[in-house]
Design a protein around this motif. Structure first.
Motif, PDB file in Angstrom:
ATOM      1  N   SER A 553      29.338   8.721   9.373  1.00 61.56           N
ATOM      2  CA  SER A 553      28.905   8.756  10.762  1.00 61.56           C
ATOM      3  C   SER A 553      29.999   8.157  11.626  1.00 61.56           C
ATOM      4  CB  SER A 553      27.600   7.968  10.933  1.00 61.56           C
ATOM      5  OG  SER A 553      27.159   8.027  12.263  1.00 61.56           O
ATOM      6  N   CYS A 554      30.465   8.910  12.593  1.00 66.22           N
ATOM      7  CA  CYS A 554      31.567   8.472  13.455  1.00 66.22           C
ATOM      8  C   CYS A 554      31.045   8.128  14.838  1.00 66.22           C
ATOM      9  CB  CYS A 554      32.620   9.580  13.574  1.00 66.22           C
ATOM     10  SG  CYS A 554      33.294  10.091  11.985  1.00 66.22           S
ATOM     11  N   GLY A 555      31.630   7.142  15.428  1.00 69.25           N
ATOM     12  CA  GLY A 555      31.250   6.751  16.771  1.00 69.25           C
ATOM     13  C   GLY A 555      31.733   7.757  17.804  1.00 69.25           C
ATOM     14  N   HIS A 556      31.260   7.550  19.018  1.00 69.35           N
ATOM     15  CA  HIS A 556      31.654   8.430  20.112  1.00 69.35           C
ATOM     16  C   HIS A 556      33.051   8.057  20.597  1.00 69.35           C
ATOM     17  CE1 HIS A 556      31.135  11.183  23.416  1.00 69.35           C
ATOM     18  NE2 HIS A 556      29.891  11.411  23.055  1.00 69.35           N
ATOM     19  N   VAL A 557      33.730   9.025  21.209  1.00 66.91           N
ATOM     20  CA  VAL A 557      35.085   8.759  21.691  1.00 66.91           C
ATOM     21  C   VAL A 557      35.094   8.035  23.027  1.00 66.91           C
ATOM     22  CG1 VAL A 557      36.049  10.738  20.478  1.00 66.91           C
ATOM     23  CG2 VAL A 557      35.212  11.016  22.825  1.00 66.91           C
ATOM     24  N   ILE A 558      33.926   7.961  23.689  1.00 64.12           N
ATOM     25  CA  ILE A 558      33.920   7.298  24.996  1.00 64.12           C
ATOM     26  C   ILE A 558      34.014   5.786  24.818  1.00 64.12           C
ATOM     27  CG2 ILE A 558      32.541   9.107  26.091  1.00 64.12           C
ATOM     28  CD1 ILE A 558      30.131   7.140  25.845  1.00 64.12           C
ATOM     29  N   PRO A 559      34.632   5.089  25.779  1.00 65.66           N
ATOM     30  CA  PRO A 559      34.594   3.617  25.742  1.00 65.66           C
ATOM     31  C   PRO A 559      33.174   3.131  25.999  1.00 65.66           C
ATOM     32  CG  PRO A 559      35.639   4.412  27.762  1.00 65.66           C
ATOM     33  CD  PRO A 559      35.432   5.610  26.891  1.00 65.66           C
ATOM     34  N   LYS A 560      32.860   1.958  25.527  1.00 63.99           N
ATOM     35  CA  LYS A 560      31.503   1.429  25.595  1.00 63.99           C
ATOM     36  C   LYS A 560      30.971   1.377  27.027  1.00 63.99           C
ATOM     37  CE  LYS A 560      28.718  -2.548  24.103  1.00 63.99           C
ATOM     38  NZ  LYS A 560      28.736  -3.860  23.410  1.00 63.99           N
ATOM     39  N   GLU A 561      31.871   1.090  27.986  1.00 61.24           N
ATOM     40  CA  GLU A 561      31.419   0.939  29.371  1.00 61.24           C
ATOM     41  C   GLU A 561      31.020   2.267  30.027  1.00 61.24           C
ATOM     42  OE1 GLU A 561      35.986   0.722  29.269  1.00 61.24           O
ATOM     43  OE2 GLU A 561      34.273  -0.085  28.143  1.00 61.24           O
ATOM     44  N   ASN A 562      31.216   3.399  29.326  1.00 56.38           N
ATOM     45  CA  ASN A 562      30.848   4.694  29.905  1.00 56.38           C
ATOM     46  C   ASN A 562      29.389   5.060  29.659  1.00 56.38           C
ATOM     47  OD1 ASN A 562      33.563   4.832  30.498  1.00 56.38           O
ATOM     48  ND2 ASN A 562      33.720   7.014  30.013  1.00 56.38           N
ATOM     49  N   LEU A 563      28.664   4.213  28.971  1.00 55.62           N
ATOM     50  CA  LEU A 563      27.265   4.519  28.669  1.00 55.62           C
ATOM     51  C   LEU A 563      26.404   3.279  28.824  1.00 55.62           C
ATOM     52  CD1 LEU A 563      24.993   6.345  27.400  1.00 55.62           C
ATOM     53  CD2 LEU A 563      25.665   5.361  25.205  1.00 55.62           C
ATOM     54  N   THR A 564      25.257   3.478  29.461  1.00 52.83           N
ATOM     55  CA  THR A 564      24.222   2.453  29.496  1.00 52.83           C
ATOM     56  C   THR A 564      22.906   3.116  29.126  1.00 52.83           C
ATOM     57  OG1 THR A 564      25.249   0.995  31.144  1.00 52.83           O
ATOM     58  CG2 THR A 564      22.856   0.948  30.995  1.00 52.83           C
ATOM     59  N   ALA A 565      22.243   2.552  28.109  1.00 50.83           N
ATOM     60  CA  ALA A 565      20.935   3.039  27.689  1.00 50.83           C
ATOM     61  C   ALA A 565      19.904   1.953  27.962  1.00 50.83           C
ATOM     62  CB  ALA A 565      20.945   3.399  26.207  1.00 50.83           C
ATOM     63  N   LEU A 566      18.787   2.333  28.591  1.00 48.40           N
ATOM     64  CA  LEU A 566      17.804   1.343  29.042  1.00 48.40           C
ATOM     65  C   LEU A 566      16.407   1.704  28.548  1.00 48.40           C
ATOM     66  CD1 LEU A 566      18.999   1.328  32.748  1.00 48.40           C
ATOM     67  CD2 LEU A 566      19.418  -0.494  31.100  1.00 48.40           C
ATOM     68  N   PRO A 567      15.769   0.828  27.762  1.00 49.27           N
ATOM     69  CA  PRO A 567      14.348   1.037  27.463  1.00 49.27           C
ATOM     70  C   PRO A 567      13.525   0.613  28.671  1.00 49.27           C
ATOM     71  CG  PRO A 567      15.157  -0.918  26.324  1.00 49.27           C
ATOM     72  CD  PRO A 567      16.324  -0.341  27.072  1.00 49.27           C
ATOM     73  N   VAL A 568      12.845   1.557  29.296  1.00 50.24           N
ATOM     74  CA  VAL A 568      12.062   1.273  30.509  1.00 50.24           C
ATOM     75  C   VAL A 568      10.603   1.099  30.092  1.00 50.24           C
ATOM     76  CG1 VAL A 568      11.462   2.049  32.832  1.00 50.24           C
ATOM     77  CG2 VAL A 568      13.677   2.692  31.824  1.00 50.24           C
ATOM     78  N   THR A 569      10.142  -0.140  30.042  1.00 48.57           N
ATOM     79  CA  THR A 569       8.802  -0.425  29.522  1.00 48.57           C
ATOM     80  C   THR A 569       7.740  -0.489  30.609  1.00 48.57           C
ATOM     81  OG1 THR A 569       9.178  -2.811  29.664  1.00 48.57           O
ATOM     82  CG2 THR A 569       9.792  -1.706  27.608  1.00 48.57           C
TER      83      THR A 569
END
Length: 807
Positions: A553-569
């Motif tokens: 399993s390979c990680g994504h090529v984007i830098p970490k700061e290009n994605l934000t994932a939020l659990p909206v409860t």
């Protein structure tokens, strides 16, 4: 891990978003596989040359001379072939340049005329002898000594000539892969020394079904794949006159034309449409003429059914022995195998088939002898018994599981040898004979009466589809011969709810894929989003030792700061989001969901794609959002739907999928106009697979709830029981999360892309569910206060895009 080492494995499960910065999944796979293939061939040739003559007692200089001569002959043979293919490429290039001249108009007009003739699509063509004799519908004498059949030969290569079989779900996905294949060059497979600089083009073949490759307009007009297959076989039956045989079918005297077709196929990389066009141009059937091309090909592309279905591999004489199998889009693999080997037959189909057989027997019973009479009567008894059983059991309950013994015990049909009966039905072509006679009989009655069919007359028996109904029932009878542990029988309603039906569902895909794994040199399963992966090892490869399976399993090529994932409860009003089957219809929670999306659309620029668990739920939510707020006296207040439209132009995916392209085009136009767009889609729908919401098309992805299947249906209860109680919950959650991961994976398609992913449900904040997200999304998952306060969701989302604007 070196690719050479991976290809020594039995199975490689391969999940990634993109492997390296510049290559996507397809290019990475094909570059590694074809480079290995060329190197393997070169080393195999060198090894074979070294071994030749070592033990014959001749002097060293004699053995060396023999090896050099053999090597030179081999290189010359390869050079001659490459030169021949180069000549074909040059010729086709000149023809393309002259395409607008009159040199080729004659042959083009001929084929256009052929394609524009013919009757309406979907009708069954029945050839009737000039004298109108009905003998053509009578069955030929049948000898049961032929029932066991015989093994067909294969066109597989030997150990020194492995090939790569690249499989994906659809021809459109294969075409995308083929376009990538055209971009790269590979080292030649010739051994070093003189001639090693020989340029060697990739030798590729696209395999397809008759429906994709048939060029006979009298056959293609039938439309239905099964009808096309049967009509094709009818046009090549033994003993038929030349006039009644397919004019495009290559015969024994056409080997020169077949080799010419092979060379033209290998001369350049062609997709399935190119291959069909080549067949029309050369006047030869590409479906049959492509078979001799399998062996000299280095890479063969084919859709799922041709690889996964044993009967399809046998029809193509396709051997996988010693070859590499790559299954792309493998997140669909388990479901694809189950779908291929599952089948439904309705009460109406059983009744219609029984009526047709009754009419057929009334005409031909006295002319049927020996085995013909025995097997036709057995077929009629089985169909009548199945129809009677379905009528009775549907009165007792709407749906449920059927024990195979209960289904077959009626009227003694459990004494029938289903294997021999299947052989008979296939070889005798009974289904086509019966269907053809019904159409013929009706045509004669119409001609005699010069009137339309009367109610209740022959019209009621007229085929409503281009596939003989008995052919479909044959498939169901074949499923009954499967081991009971592999699948289950159900009774219930058809999809349109207008009829009752019997349904066989395959529960264990391992057996049907095991033959591929055991025959191939290596099997690679590749997918952009395959997590959670343990279902593959537990349910697809339970027979393999753990050391035979490697996961990468390979990680994504984007830098970490290009994605934000939020659990909206929770929503803006503090109401908790829990879209379970019991709670998701609550008006207050649906209103809270709408308010939350309105707020997010205020801070997420450009395009937002929102996924719902089902079409039915999407429709219900939209109907709630359209309602005006209470009290009714407040006429100035806007509905949630109107507030959403104030923020962005709103679009919806339709359940029939007919307007997908139009919706996407208008969605993109709304984004380009500056207002932005909100696209309401469905998990598992047309928008959730195969469509890229890259760049401004998907700056925000919203997932509403978890799309768990309805576990109260008979089918899902059987699936969970089959997965065993301990693993049932895990299996159920994994099926849901693979669908989630595939949908949210539609965004962020390259290194510079960026997006916010909002997961609306309190369960996304739990470790159990969060751990089933892809690693690249887990790395961007924000936990803590954001789980509890919607204001934090707004702050983090707004800050994310302000930071992007500042770059």
């Amino acid at each position: 891990m070196p690719f050479t080492q991976l290809l020594r494995m039995d199975v490689l499960v391969f999940s990634n978003r993109q492997l390296v910065e510049f290559f996507g999944k397809s290019l990475s796979l094909i570059c590694g596989a074809l480079t290995w293939l060329r190197e393997h061939k070169s080393k195999s040739i060198e090894s074979q040359l070294k071994e030749d003559g070592e033990d014959d007692g001749a002097p060293d200089w004699v053995k060396q001379f023999a090896r050099d001569e053999k090597k030179q002959n081999l290189l010359q043979e390869k050079a001659d072939m490459e030169a021949r293919l180069a000549d074909i490429r040059e010729k086709e290039k000149r023809e393309k340049q002259l395409a607008n001249s009159s040199s080729n108009l004659k042959i083009k007009r001929r084929y256009i005329a052929v394609w524009l003739t013919g009757e309406q699509k979907g009708e069954i063509e029945v050839e009737v002898d000039g004298n109108g004799d009905e003998a053509q519908f009578c069955l030929e004498d049948y000898e049961s000594g032929d029932e066991d059949g015989g093994a067909q030969g294969s066109l597989g290569g030997d150990a020194l000539s492995p090939a790569i079989f690249y499989c994906s779900r659809t021809h459109s996905q294969l075409t995308q892969f083929i376009n990538e294949l055209r971009r790269v060059k590979f080292p030649p497979s010739s051994p070093g020394g003189e001639g090693s600089a020989l340029e060697e083009e990739v030798k590729h073949l696209s395999l397809g079904s008759r429906k994709n490759l048939c060029i006979n307009p009298k056959v293609t007009k039938l439309g239905n794949p099964t009808a096309i297959n049967e009509r094709c076989l009818e046009l090549q039956r033994s003993g038929a006159s030349e006039a009644s045989r397919c004019e495009f079918l290559p015969g024994r005297d056409d080997q020169v034309a077949v080799r010419d077709f092979r060379d033209h196929t290998l001369a350049k990389i062609r997709d399935i449409e190119d291959l069909a066009s080549l067949g029309r141009k050369m006047g030869i059937c590409p479906y049959y003429a492509s078979r001799p091309t399998i062996k000299p090909s280095e890479i063969v592309t084919l859709p799922y059914p041709l690889l996964l279905q044993k009967s399809a591999r046998e029809a193509l004489d396709l051997s996988l022995k010693g070859h590499i199998v790559i299954v792309d889009e493998a997140h669909n693999l388990i479901n694809a195998i189950s779908s291929i080997y599952s089948i439904t037959v309705s009460l109406a189909q059983l009744q219609r088939s029984k009526s047709q057989l009754d009419i057929y027997l009334a005409r031909f019973k006295n002319r049927l002898k020996g085995k013909n009479k025995v097997y036709v009567m057995q077929t009629l008894r089985i169909i009548a018994s199945l129809a009677s059983y379905l009528e009775e059991i549907s009165k007792k309950s709407k749906e449920g599981v059927i024990a195979p013994g209960d289904l077959l015990a009626m009227q003694g049909i459990d004494q029938v040898n289903f294997y021999k009966l299947q052989t008979y039905l296939n070889e005798s072509k009974l289904a086509r004979k019966v269907e053809g006679y019904i159409v013929h009989k009706q045509a004669k009655e119409q001609e005699k009466n010069k009137l339309p069919n009367k109610p209740g007359g022959a019209k009621a028996l007229q085929p409503t589809a281009s596939i003989p109904v008995l052919t479909h029932i044959q498939g169901f009878l074949l499923a009954l011969t499967n081991p009971s542990a592999e699948g289950k029988l159900f009774h219930g309603k058809t999809e349109d709810k207008n009829d009752t039906c019997l349904r066989y569902m395959l529960l264990d895909p391992a057996h049907h894929f095991q033959e591929i794994v055991e025959e191939a040199r290596a099997v690679i399963l590749a997918g952009g989003t395959m997590e959670p992966m343990n279902d593959y090892t537990n349910h697809l490869f339970p027979y393999l030792p753990k050391e035979k399976i490697r996961t990468l399993s390979c990680g994504h090529v984007i830098p970490k700061e290009n994605l934000t994932a939020l659990p909206v409860t929770k929503g803006p009003g503090g109401r908790e989001f829990e879209f379970t089957f019991e709670k998701r219809m609550q008006p207050a929670m649906i209103e809270e969901l709408g308010r939350a999306i309105v707020n997010l659309c205020q801070v997420i620029p450009h395009g937002v794609v929102c996924f719902f668990p089902s079409y039915a739920y999407l429709e219900f939510v939209v109907s709630q959002w359209r309602k005006k707020p209470t009290p009714a006296s407040n006429t100035a207040a806007k509905s949630l739907w109107e507030r959403l439209e104030d923020r962005k132009t709103v679009f919806r995916e339709s359940s029939d999928g007919s307007s997908v392209e139009e919706v996407l085009r208008e969605y993109a136009q709304a984004i380009d106009s500056g207002k932005g767009g909100l696209l309401l889609s469905v998990v598992g729908g047309k928008m959730s697979e195969g469509i890229n919401f890259n760049d401004n098309l998907g700056r925000g992805i919203i997932m509403v709830g978890l799309p768990f299947p309805n576990s109260n249906t008979a089918e899902w209860r059987a699936k969970l029981e089959h997965a065993e109680k301990a693993a049932g919950r895990e299996f159920y959650e994994n099926a849901c999360m693979r669908a989630v991961n595939q949908s949210i994976g539609r965004a962020i398609r390259h290194r510079e892309d960026y997006a916010v992913i909002a997961l609306f449900d309190r369960r996304y904040s739990t470790d159990r569910i969060a751990s089933k997200l892809p690693k690249w999304i887990q790395n961007g998952l924000v936990r803590g206060p954001v789980d509890k306060v919607f204001g934090e969701v707004m702050v983090i989302t707004s800050r994310f895009f302000k930071t992007r604007d500042a770059l």
